[in-house]
Design an enzyme around this catalytic site. Structure first.
Site, PDB file in Angstrom:
ATOM      1  CG  ASP A 296      -2.207   0.860   0.912  1.00 46.66           C
ATOM      2  OD1 ASP A 296      -2.150   1.703   0.000  1.00 46.66           O
ATOM      3  OD2 ASP A 296      -3.222   0.727   1.622  1.00 46.66           O
TER       4      ASP A 296
HETATM    5  C1  BGC Z   1      -5.154   3.105   0.223  1.00 51.48           C
HETATM    6  C2  BGC Z   1      -5.442   2.012  -0.787  1.00 51.48           C
HETATM    7  C3  BGC Z   1      -5.404   2.581  -2.186  1.00 51.48           C
HETATM    8  C4  BGC Z   1      -4.042   3.228  -2.409  1.00 51.48           C
HETATM    9  C5  BGC Z   1      -3.899   3.802  -3.806  1.00 51.48           C
HETATM   10  C6  BGC Z   1      -3.886   3.883  -0.128  1.00 51.48           C
HETATM   11  O1  BGC Z   1      -3.724   4.991   0.688  1.00 51.48           O
HETATM   12  O2  BGC Z   1      -5.019   2.523   1.500  1.00 51.48           O
HETATM   13  O3  BGC Z   1      -6.691   1.420  -0.525  1.00 51.48           O
HETATM   14  O4  BGC Z   1      -5.639   1.574  -3.115  1.00 51.48           O
HETATM   15  O5  BGC Z   1      -3.892   4.287  -1.480  1.00 51.48           O
HETATM   16  O6  BGC Z   1      -4.701   4.885  -3.994  1.00 51.48           O
END
Ligand code: BGC
Length: 767
Positions: A312
């Protein structure tokens, strides 16, 4: 871990190229792709391999001004792109910076990137990923569905698949082949800011709906130009932070992990999901990105996951900056890659350059093996081949004539209509006549942003700049049908320093004064869109300024319909008794206003059911699958402590359903038998047609690990005409009625069991 090891249908017995062990892979490999991957890997330099594992955000290659601000309109900086692809060999790009682009703009962005990648030393296409979590959220004019929590309330697997199919089609139309969705974290912490992104509290519901969404995204096992790769997130335990705050520690005993948190992921992995995103938080002190057991032993070896795992946002960096389990970025990269993460969402500039340099050094020093790096690259290339990116690195909007078509919009409307849940309807006050004089009041009454929630056009979803036109708010939709309808503010809700702040509105006085002019007040309350850390809140109480609307109006004697537009259940116990009807909209998307109006005026008979237990008190968060010890009430000494505002699975209709003739084939089964069939008759005893979700629960009365009082094992949404009866039949594997025993091994124990459907019970024994 019997359940985890059971070989499942679609699995093909193949030699796992990645671990060298024989295992059942989660999807069948394409031998031609594997040969091409072998050839590519054998020619790639260390830097080229490392680059494949690096994911950067679009911002990192956009033009900026002297103050380092993105230049509007956004444009790719060709020098930065060249540096990322040709110098650092970057293999993946994600997101868009608080913007929604037109399809055309998207096509241009993806083509520009892929054209550079096609001329790079490896010629390997970039894999672009976005969060299209309830429709293609970052494309102007796209079809927007209810957020997952609403979709779950439809209890309709075909709608879940359709949401996936349409979202995939519209996302692919932009050129993006990878969707960071679905969220398979369970919604068991209502205060958690991402509760609305989940499919609710139940394992079976999340498992079954989640795998249908994946099916819709990917279109089965072969992914064509109309589909995208799914990304299951956030593996695993992310949705259960102890304090409820985003990205904070979770404490999850192994049995709970096995019983609750892993199964929705396992189901979708078996269903061929191509990618997985890792939990940004920590479970039992181990950061998600460092958890070799969950990432490698369980996901890759036990389940045979053949796709790739992406980190993430910034989570390699977070291993040393936040979790503090590593002291340098270099150590953190080694930890995460060795634990089994295949791609790092680094994602900013210049951090991505450091990542590439440090990772290269780690391989040179032998701290990350060549084999592990090759495995990560192989997995990433496998997904790129499966998406056919080598042959078709980008798409053209002209090839997607159904983008935002009437048919797509109709499906979004149906999903909203089937999810909105009628929680209370005293004296059948609803539906109301279109000739009624209607007061519409409250801070969510006239806001399309509130209907959509976060991850809509922008990350937090609060900016109305990009809203799709022609989608009425609640007030606008009611006004279209009602012969007389006025809007009052009631209270004011706005963002102050990044948090929702509520204020009393002066016009509540005039609403009260004018109340006698109206037949009914539709009071629309809820919350502003938010997610992740910005969505953290301190308590679950509905803002007192919003509650005041109901309290003040109730003194006038006007009929009150309380409409909830919220991503998590806000406590309404003080005002619920003053409300004649209560409707839960969740975050129903662009079509939510019209769907709600159609329910209010009776054009649609509501059929949504709560996918979570609606709490009565902030301090008593219980789930429907609680245990006997939790229901003992020390005041009454009765088993009545479980007293939620509304129970899981609850939802009313404008017609009545009667359940009878519940039957199971026998009343004793041997443990060696395979399955049990349960049937029940459901009759529509009312005057209009309606849909009912028939829910089958099971109970093991005595077990060596204290058993829950009931667990959902099957459901089926059926339609019934007035007077019609249908016999609904469910077949349950006896093995499914087991549990993880003291050694965390899945077992069935002999003894008394029950099935429940509605108010009926059938008891049987296992011998
Ligand atoms: C979130 C994810 C998301 C990623 C890309 C992160 O901050 O936890 O769910 O897919 O950002 O946007």
């Amino acid at each position: 871990m019997k359940q985890l090891c059971t070989p499942i249908l679609l699995f093909v017995f193949l030699l796992a190229s990645c671990s060298g062990k024989q295992t059942n892979l989660s999807f069948e490999l394409n031998p031609e792709h594997e040969r091409k991957i072998d050839a590519l890997i054998s020619q790639m330099s260390l830097e080229e391999k490392v680059g494949q594992t690096c994911q950067i955000t679009l911002d990192a290659i956009l033009k900026k001004d002297a103050a380092n601000k993105l230049i509007e309109p956004h444009q790719i900086d060709l020098e930065k792109l060249d540096e990322a692809i040709n110098k650092y060999k970057v293999g993946s790009i994600l997101n868009v910076s608080n913007h929604t682009f037109t399809l055309e703009k998207w096509n241009g962005i993806v083509k520009t990137i892929q054209d550079v990648a096609a001329k790079s030393s490896t010629k390997i296409p970039v894999i672009y990923g976005v969060d299209a979590i309830h429709g293609a959220t970052y494309i102007q004019k796209s079809t927007l569905f209810p957020q997952e929590i609403g979709l779950a309330a439809s209890w309709d697997t075909s709608l879940a698949r359709e949401m996936g199919r349409i979202t995939a089609y519209e996302t692919r139309a932009s050129g993006v082949p990878w969707n960071f969705s679905p969220v398979l974290d369970l919604g068991r912490k209502p205060i958690w800011s991402r509760f609305f992104e989940t499919l609710g509290e139940d394992v079976y519901l999340a498992k079954t709906l989640g795998s249908q969404i994946v099916d819709g995204y990917q279109g089965g096992t072969s992914i064509d130009e109309n589909h995208v790769a799914a990304c299951l997130k956030h593996y695993v335990g992310y949705g259960f932070p102890r304090t409820g705050r985003d990205r904070t520690p979770a404490l999850i005993p192994e049995r709970t992990m096995l019983e609750h948190h892993l199964p929705p992921f396992e189901e979708s992995i078996k269903n061929g999901a191509l990618t997985v995103m890792i939990n940004s938080g920590e479970v039992n002190g181990i950061p998600g990105h460092a958890n070799k057991h969950l990432l490698t032993d369980v996901l890759k070896e036990e389940w045979g996951f053949a796709g790739f795992a992406v980190s993430d946002w910034e989570d390699f960096i977070n291993l040393y900056k936040v979790a503090q389990t590593d002291s340098t970025i270099k150590d953190a990269i080694a930890t995460a890659i060795n634990a089994g993460v295949d791609m790092s969402m680094v994602p900013n500039n210049p951090q991505y350059k450091t990542y590439c340099q440090e990772f290269t050094g780690l391989v040179e020093q032998g701290r990350v093996s060549q084999k592990r790096l090759d495995d990560a690259v192989r997995r990433i290339l496998r997904v790129k081949y499966r998406l056919d990116l080598f042959e078709r690195p980008y798409t053209k909007k002209e090839d997607y004539p159904s983008f935002a078509s009437k048919e797509h919009m109709q499906k979004a409307y149906l999903s909203a209509a089937e999810s909105i849940t009628l929680l209370k309807n005293d004296k059948n006050i609803l539906p109301i006549k279109t000739s009624s004089k209607v007061m519409v009041i409250g801070p969510t009454a006239n806001s399309l942003n509130c209907l959509n929630g976060a991850w809509t056009h922008t990350w937090q979803g609060v900016d109305p700049k990009y809203n799709n036109s022609n989608n009425p708010t609640i007030y606008e939709a009611i006004k279209i049908s009602a012969s007389s309808c006025d809007l009052y503010e009631g209270s004011i809700m706005k963002m102050v320093d990044g948090d929702e702040a509520d204020f009393y509105s002066l016009d509540l006085k005039s609403a009260v004064k004018n109340a006698s002019k109206y037949d009914v007040a539709i009071v629309c309350v809820g919350e502003l869109p938010s997610t992740e850390r910005p969505g953290d809140i301190y308590h679950l109480d509905l803002a007192k300024e919003q509650q005041e609307i109901v309290k003040s109006l109730s003194k006038t004697g006007i009929k009150i319909v309380l409409v909830l537009v919220e991503g998590r259940p806000k406590i309404i116990s003080e005002i619920e008794p003053y409300s004649d009807a209560v409707i839960q909209c969740y975050l129903p998307g662009d079509k939510g206003g019209v769907a709600l109006a159609d329910i209010i005026f009776g054009k649609i008979n509501p059929s949504g059911k709560l996918p979570y237990t609606y709490p009565r008190y902030s301090g008593v968060i219980m789930h429907y699958d609680h245990k006997q010890s939790e229901v003992i009430n020390a005041n009454t000494w009765k088993n009545d402590f479980f007293n939620p505002q509304y129970n899981f699975g609850h939802g009313l209709s404008y017609t009545k359903f009667e359940y009878s003739n519940m039957n199971i084939s026998k009343n004793a089964y041997s443990l060696s038998e395979k399955e049990i069939t349960v049937t029940v008759d459901v009759k529509n005893t009312g005057k209009i047609s309606g849909k009912e979700v028939v829910q089958l629960y099971s109970r093991d009365h005595v077990a060596t690990i204290s058993p829950p009082l009931k667990e959902l094992v099957r459901y089926n949404k059926i339609s019934l005409e007035p007077g019609e009866t249908k016999t609904v039949s469910f077949t349950v594997d006896i093995e499914e009625l087991g549990f993880y025993n003291i050694d965390n091994v899945w077992v069935n124990e002999a003894g008394k069991h029950s099935f429940y459907i509605n108010n009926l019970e059938s008891t049987f024994s296992l011998k």
